[in-house]
Design a protein around this motif. Structure first.
Motif: not given
Length: 335
Positions: A119-121, A141-145, A294-295
């Protein structure tokens, strides 16, 4: 939720009783994860649900072989820091930090425990990665949009073609919200638009900040600002009184009162994050798990809320959109 052995085999309990015992698959070693988010609101909660359900689908089931320690900072950054220090002392197998403020405090608190942010922009502005998409620490590490600003501006101009000024309500303490403001300010002039920003440092400030825009803006936009989203009904109520449409970037803000939103599916976002957490729990080195983006955008609309805010949605906008007035919240990943 985990399936029973009967469901997995396609047999009834009675059928199973007549069969020879089958050896169980080796059980996964019990693990513990700590999850924290800056505040509880539907968007972040849905991400968290996606994470735990992805883990359960891969045989890490909470209450069986997985212990989950969840804590919310209730919108307080000082509390977020205390939670991060506690988690660092607890030494779980992994820490999941949902939202930019939580990720920043967790990463500052440990250099040894695997940390997965989500949940990082803008992880670069949040100083979680460098310009080469390399985490600032080897345990991260992680997931951003990292979404472009043009699609929501296109949407705003379709819904409110006569718009000249966009009101932007945000918290200056959230790096992702500041990044969005800079993007808006850079892109707006070429479209003949102006940005009027107002700050809401706490959830209690959201209604007053929104009302301050009366007579000054044609439309209100807010991104995934956690202060704003945690008090979104207050923003929507003020916008309804002023007949100013609100455009956001998450599904649940539309369900809670916005006209429309263009953003990623929160549940999907959680499931993808959960895959990264699973890899850590399954023994993979976090240094081998690269940060991801993730876009995929989904358009959510509410003709009912649009009417309450003084606009009507053209059929061309409704086509291909998720009408929240007619659908339940997403519970499965998009195919």
């Amino acid at each position: 939720m985990g399936l029973s052995l009967a469901a997995l085999s396609g047999c009834s309990d009675a059928d199973q009783a007549q069969q020879e015992p089958v050896a169980d698959a080796p059980a996964k070693e019990a693990k513990t994860i700590a999850i924290t988010q800056i505040v509880e609101h539907p968007s972040l909660d849905e991400i968290r649900r996606g994470i735990t359900e992805e883990l359960a689908a891969n045989d890490y089931v909470e209450g069986k072989n997985l212990t989950v320690n969840f804590q919310s900072a209730q919108g307080n950054t000082a509390t977020a820091g205390q939670i991060a220090k506690q988690f660092a002392g607890d030494m779980p197998d992994a820490i999941v930090a949902i939202s930019t403020p939580s990720a920043q405090t967790v990463v500052a608190s440990t250099k040894n425990i695997p940390v997965i942010y989500t949940a990082i922009s803008d992880p670069l502005a949040a100083k979680l990665i460098n310009e080469n998409n390399v985490p600032i620490q080897p345990n991260v590490t992680g997931l951003s949009s990292q979404l472009p600003i043009e699609p929501p501006l296109d949407l705003i101009q379709k819904i409110v073609p006569q718009a000249k000024t966009i009101g932007y309500v945000y918290s200056p303490g959230e790096a992702n919200s500041v990044t969005v403001l800079k993007q808006l300010q850079a892109a707006a002039p070429a479209r003949g638009l102006k940005i009027l920003e107002v700050t809401a440092n706490r959830p209690n400030d959201v209604a007053m900040a929104t009302r301050s825009l009366q007579g000054r803006v044609d439309v209100i936009y807010t991104s995934l600002d956690n202060n704003v989203i945690s008090a979104f009904e207050a923003m929507a109520g003020a916008a309804n009184e002023m007949k100013i449409p609100v455009i956001t970037s998450d599904e649940f803000s539309v369900r809670r009162g916005a006209t429309a939103a263009l953003g990623v599916n929160d549940y999907d976002f959680g499931r993808v994050t959960g895959k990264m957490v699973y890899r850590v729990l399954n023994g993979e080195a976090i240094t081998d798990i690269k940060p991801e983006v993730m876009n995929k955008l989904t358009l959510y609309v509410s003709p009912k809320h649009a009417q309450q805010q003084g606009v009507s949605l053209d059929p061309s906008i409704l086509k291909g959109a998720v009408n929240v007035d007619e659908t339940k919240p997403s519970t499965e990943p998009n195919k």
